[in-house]
Design a protein around this motif. Structure first.
Motif, PDB file in Angstrom:
ATOM      1  N   MET A  55      31.467  47.237  26.574  1.00 40.34           N
ATOM      2  CA  MET A  55      31.017  47.358  27.970  1.00 40.34           C
ATOM      3  C   MET A  55      29.969  48.449  28.132  1.00 40.34           C
ATOM      4  O   MET A  55      29.119  48.369  29.035  1.00 40.34           O
ATOM      5  CB  MET A  55      32.233  47.638  28.871  1.00 40.34           C
ATOM      6  N   LYS A  56      29.989  49.460  27.285  1.00 38.99           N
ATOM      7  CA  LYS A  56      28.991  50.520  27.379  1.00 38.99           C
ATOM      8  C   LYS A  56      27.566  49.987  27.233  1.00 38.99           C
ATOM      9  O   LYS A  56      26.615  50.594  27.720  1.00 38.99           O
ATOM     10  CB  LYS A  56      29.266  51.589  26.321  1.00 38.99           C
ATOM     11  N   GLN A  57      27.418  48.851  26.560  1.00 35.65           N
ATOM     12  CA  GLN A  57      26.087  48.260  26.381  1.00 35.65           C
ATOM     13  C   GLN A  57      25.496  47.784  27.714  1.00 35.65           C
ATOM     14  O   GLN A  57      24.275  47.643  27.832  1.00 35.65           O
ATOM     15  CB  GLN A  57      26.165  47.086  25.402  1.00 35.65           C
ATOM     16  N   ALA A  58      26.368  47.556  28.701  1.00 35.25           N
ATOM     17  CA  ALA A  58      25.898  47.050  29.989  1.00 35.25           C
ATOM     18  C   ALA A  58      25.888  48.126  31.071  1.00 35.25           C
ATOM     19  O   ALA A  58      25.567  47.838  32.233  1.00 35.25           O
ATOM     20  CB  ALA A  58      26.784  45.889  30.441  1.00 35.25           C
ATOM     21  N   ILE A  59      26.217  49.351  30.708  1.00 37.05           N
ATOM     22  CA  ILE A  59      26.363  50.407  31.711  1.00 37.05           C
ATOM     23  C   ILE A  59      25.070  50.632  32.492  1.00 37.05           C
ATOM     24  O   ILE A  59      25.085  50.774  33.722  1.00 37.05           O
ATOM     25  CB  ILE A  59      26.836  51.720  31.053  1.00 37.05           C
ATOM     26  N   LYS A  60      23.939  50.678  31.831  1.00 36.05           N
ATOM     27  CA  LYS A  60      22.691  50.962  32.554  1.00 36.05           C
ATOM     28  C   LYS A  60      22.376  49.866  33.563  1.00 36.05           C
ATOM     29  O   LYS A  60      21.827  50.130  34.642  1.00 36.05           O
ATOM     30  CB  LYS A  60      21.537  51.146  31.580  1.00 36.05           C
ATOM     31  N   HIS A  61      22.724  48.634  33.235  1.00 39.67           N
ATOM     32  CA  HIS A  61      22.501  47.527  34.172  1.00 39.67           C
ATOM     33  C   HIS A  61      23.476  47.597  35.348  1.00 39.67           C
ATOM     34  O   HIS A  61      23.101  47.292  36.491  1.00 39.67           O
ATOM     35  CB  HIS A  61      22.641  46.191  33.439  1.00 39.67           C
ATOM     36  N   ILE A  62      24.702  48.003  35.059  1.00 31.57           N
ATOM     37  CA  ILE A  62      25.695  48.156  36.133  1.00 31.57           C
ATOM     38  C   ILE A  62      25.277  49.273  37.086  1.00 31.57           C
ATOM     39  O   ILE A  62      25.335  49.117  38.319  1.00 31.57           O
ATOM     40  CB  ILE A  62      27.087  48.432  35.540  1.00 31.57           C
ATOM     41  N   ASN A  63      24.841  50.403  36.534  1.00 30.22           N
ATOM     42  CA  ASN A  63      24.397  51.518  37.375  1.00 30.22           C
ATOM     43  C   ASN A  63      23.195  51.140  38.213  1.00 30.22           C
ATOM     44  O   ASN A  63      23.088  51.512  39.395  1.00 30.22           O
ATOM     45  CB  ASN A  63      24.063  52.727  36.501  1.00 30.22           C
ATOM     46  N   SER A  64      22.269  50.404  37.618  1.00 29.68           N
ATOM     47  CA  SER A  64      21.082  49.972  38.350  1.00 29.68           C
ATOM     48  C   SER A  64      21.462  49.086  39.532  1.00 29.68           C
ATOM     49  O   SER A  64      20.878  49.189  40.621  1.00 29.68           O
ATOM     50  CB  SER A  64      20.131  49.224  37.410  1.00 29.68           C
ATOM     51  N   ALA A  65      22.469  48.229  39.317  1.00 30.76           N
ATOM     52  CA  ALA A  65      22.910  47.349  40.399  1.00 30.76           C
ATOM     53  C   ALA A  65      23.659  48.129  41.482  1.00 30.76           C
ATOM     54  O   ALA A  65      23.538  47.837  42.674  1.00 30.76           O
ATOM     55  CB  ALA A  65      23.790  46.240  39.834  1.00 30.76           C
ATOM     56  N   ILE A  66      24.431  49.140  41.096  1.00 33.94           N
ATOM     57  CA  ILE A  66      25.192  49.935  42.073  1.00 33.94           C
ATOM     58  C   ILE A  66      24.259  50.617  43.070  1.00 33.94           C
ATOM     59  O   ILE A  66      24.536  50.645  44.276  1.00 33.94           O
ATOM     60  CB  ILE A  66      26.073  50.978  41.353  1.00 33.94           C
ATOM     61  N   ILE A  67      23.163  51.159  42.595  1.00 34.47           N
ATOM     62  CA  ILE A  67      22.249  51.890  43.484  1.00 34.47           C
ATOM     63  C   ILE A  67      21.143  50.996  44.046  1.00 34.47           C
ATOM     64  O   ILE A  67      20.186  51.492  44.650  1.00 34.47           O
ATOM     65  CB  ILE A  67      21.623  53.088  42.746  1.00 34.47           C
ATOM     66  N   SER A  68      21.270  49.683  43.862  1.00 30.45           N
ATOM     67  CA  SER A  68      20.276  48.755  44.395  1.00 30.45           C
ATOM     68  C   SER A  68      20.232  48.825  45.916  1.00 30.45           C
ATOM     69  O   SER A  68      21.248  49.108  46.575  1.00 30.45           O
ATOM     70  CB  SER A  68      20.602  47.328  43.948  1.00 30.45           C
ATOM     71  N   MET A  81      33.375  47.679  39.097  1.00 34.41           N
ATOM     72  CA  MET A  81      33.947  48.989  38.797  1.00 34.41           C
ATOM     73  C   MET A  81      35.405  49.054  39.260  1.00 34.41           C
ATOM     74  O   MET A  81      36.276  49.565  38.536  1.00 34.41           O
ATOM     75  CB  MET A  81      33.115  50.078  39.499  1.00 34.41           C
ATOM     76  N   GLU A  82      35.687  48.529  40.440  1.00 30.36           N
ATOM     77  CA  GLU A  82      37.063  48.533  40.951  1.00 30.36           C
ATOM     78  C   GLU A  82      37.997  47.723  40.055  1.00 30.36           C
ATOM     79  O   GLU A  82      39.119  48.162  39.750  1.00 30.36           O
ATOM     80  CB  GLU A  82      37.095  47.946  42.365  1.00 30.36           C
ATOM     81  N   GLU A  83      37.543  46.547  39.649  1.00 35.26           N
ATOM     82  CA  GLU A  83      38.393  45.689  38.820  1.00 35.26           C
ATOM     83  C   GLU A  83      38.709  46.331  37.479  1.00 35.26           C
ATOM     84  O   GLU A  83      39.835  46.225  36.981  1.00 35.26           O
ATOM     85  CB  GLU A  83      37.720  44.323  38.623  1.00 35.26           C
ATOM     86  N   MET A  84      37.731  46.994  36.889  1.00 34.77           N
ATOM     87  CA  MET A  84      37.996  47.680  35.624  1.00 34.77           C
ATOM     88  C   MET A  84      39.023  48.787  35.825  1.00 34.77           C
ATOM     89  O   MET A  84      39.909  48.998  34.983  1.00 34.77           O
ATOM     90  CB  MET A  84      36.691  48.235  35.043  1.00 34.77           C
ATOM     91  N   ALA A  85      38.909  49.528  36.927  1.00 34.88           N
ATOM     92  CA  ALA A  85      39.877  50.601  37.203  1.00 34.88           C
ATOM     93  C   ALA A  85      41.279  50.040  37.416  1.00 34.88           C
ATOM     94  O   ALA A  85      42.271  50.612  36.933  1.00 34.88           O
ATOM     95  CB  ALA A  85      39.427  51.393  38.426  1.00 34.88           C
ATOM     96  N   LYS A  86      41.392  48.919  38.117  1.00 35.77           N
ATOM     97  CA  LYS A  86      42.703  48.319  38.365  1.00 35.77           C
ATOM     98  C   LYS A  86      43.362  47.853  37.066  1.00 35.77           C
ATOM     99  O   LYS A  86      44.568  48.005  36.885  1.00 35.77           O
ATOM    100  CB  LYS A  86      42.557  47.134  39.322  1.00 35.77           C
ATOM    101  N   GLN A  87      42.565  47.270  36.184  1.00 38.19           N
ATOM    102  CA  GLN A  87      43.114  46.719  34.943  1.00 38.19           C
ATOM    103  C   GLN A  87      43.387  47.807  33.906  1.00 38.19           C
ATOM    104  O   GLN A  87      44.375  47.735  33.172  1.00 38.19           O
ATOM    105  CB  GLN A  87      42.146  45.675  34.358  1.00 38.19           C
ATOM    106  N   MET A  88      42.531  48.811  33.855  1.00 37.94           N
ATOM    107  CA  MET A  88      42.630  49.821  32.794  1.00 37.94           C
ATOM    108  C   MET A  88      43.430  51.052  33.218  1.00 37.94           C
ATOM    109  O   MET A  88      43.929  51.797  32.363  1.00 37.94           O
ATOM    110  CB  MET A  88      41.226  50.254  32.362  1.00 37.94           C
ATOM    111  N   GLU A  89      43.487  51.320  34.509  1.00 36.66           N
ATOM    112  CA  GLU A  89      44.175  52.508  35.045  1.00 36.66           C
ATOM    113  C   GLU A  89      43.603  53.774  34.389  1.00 36.66           C
ATOM    114  O   GLU A  89      42.395  53.991  34.433  1.00 36.66           O
ATOM    115  CB  GLU A  89      45.690  52.357  34.860  1.00 36.66           C
ATOM    116  N   THR A  90      44.447  54.585  33.778  1.00 39.00           N
ATOM    117  CA  THR A  90      43.933  55.860  33.254  1.00 39.00           C
ATOM    118  C   THR A  90      43.014  55.673  32.041  1.00 39.00           C
ATOM    119  O   THR A  90      42.296  56.602  31.665  1.00 39.00           O
ATOM    120  CB  THR A  90      45.104  56.777  32.854  1.00 39.00           C
TER     121      THR A  90
END
Length: 328
Positions: A55-68, A81-90
């Motif tokens: 997933m780190k390979q897509a981080i720059k694209h995710i960040n770019s979309a967040i601040i769009s 981002m929310e879904e990853m937090a719900k599934q992964m927790e800590t």
């Protein structure tokens, strides 16, 4: 996802669609690819050990979309981002470190839609993943950011941190949390002040052993806004008791004090009531120790003649006097 290899194959396909410059003709493609990542996360891709490095390979694209500037695209990225937090927790911490700064930027936008969505998404992340390592960043934004919208948003995130993080997680950051709360309660923004007061109420309940130390470091203005005073509780109690006592008649107040084995209250009424209560309470013990006086017996007094007996005596004396006069 059936396996890690299946996840990686699907991810590479989506990554190709993400790797474009956002524009009028491409933003829809990016949005669709992000929704594909959301589906992979919900399907259980987070359980694979390769998920984070992949997933780190897509981080720059995710960040770019967040601040769009496009609300729809930004919202999709925040949902990912929310879904990853719900599934992964800590376990979300490594990824959160990379997307959290971009998500915080949405909390300072002029558009309230962005602000509300950003705060809600980060609150969800804190609820599921706790992310105590982001506490310094949040406290700094709540205390020093020149943008009042950012301060108000960060104050809400701080309240979530104080509420959701465990005591061991938050203990290393208590000093900066206290500083942020102290700064927030005197903030020029009323929303930030209100949220900071709520954080304070939660904090003193969870960390009662630090309350005295926390209060000692507060400014006079902060203490005033939080209604903190060394004698506030005692003074309020005393005033309430005095007011209640003044509503009772003096006789009832004295009786109540005697029943409790205490002297009458001097502050129950005015000066006259005070003197009377003191005199009665002082006389009570002495009166209790003296024997009751014995009523003296009446002396034997001569009986008073009635009107009839007096008249008969007068006639008798008159007859005797005439008899003496007529005697030789």
């Amino acid at each position: 996802c059936d396996s890690a290899s299946d996840f990686e194959a699907k991810f590479r396909t989506l990554l190709t669609k993400l790797d474009v410059v956002e524009g009028e003709e491409t933003w829809g493609q990016i949005d669709t690819a992000l929704k594909g990542l959301i589906s992979l996360v919900q399907a259980g891709a987070t359980k694979f050990e390769t998920f984070v490095p992949t997933m780190k390979q897509a981080i720059k694209h995710i960040n770019s979309a967040i601040i769009s500037e496009r609300t729809r695209l930004s919202g999709t990225a925040l949902t990912l981002m929310e879904e990853m937090a719900k599934q992964m927790e800590t376990r979300f911490t490594p990824i959160c470190d990379m997307v959290f700064p971009s998500a915080m930027k949405t909390c300072g936008r002029a558009n309230k839609v962005f602000v509300t969505r950003g705060v809600n998404s980060l609150t969800t992340v804190i609820t599921y993943s706790h992310i105590p390592e982001q506490t310094p960043r949040i406290c700094d934004a709540a205390s020093t950011d020149p943008n009042k919208t950012v301060r108000a948003s960060a104050a809400k995130l701080l309240m979530s941190i104080v509420s959701c993080c465990t005591v061991p997680e938050l203990t290393p950051h208590l000093a900066i949390v206290e500083g942020a709360i102290a700064s927030g309660v005197v903030d020029a923004n009323p929303d930030a002040r209100t949220t900071a007061r709520q954080s304070y109420e939660i904090y003193i309940k969870r960390f009662g052993n630090r309350v005295e130390q926390f209060h000692a470091g507060l400014s006079a203005t902060a203490r005033k806004y939080l209604k903190i005073g060394a004698t506030t509780g005692n003074a309020a109690t005393g005033q309430t008791g005095a007011a209640a006592a003044q509503r009772l008649p003096l006789r009832d107040r004295i009786s109540a004090q005697r029943a409790n084995g205490k002297p009458a209250a001097a502050t129950a009424g005015g000066p006259a009531d005070t003197q009377q209560a003191g005199a009665l309470s002082a006389a009570a013990p002495a009166a209790a120790g003296r024997p009751k006086p014995v009523r003296p017996m009446a002396r034997n007094a001569p009986l008073v003649a009635s009107k009839d007996s007096a008249g008969a005596a007068a006639l008798s004396l008159s007859g005797e006097a005439k008899a003496l006069e007529s005697a030789p």
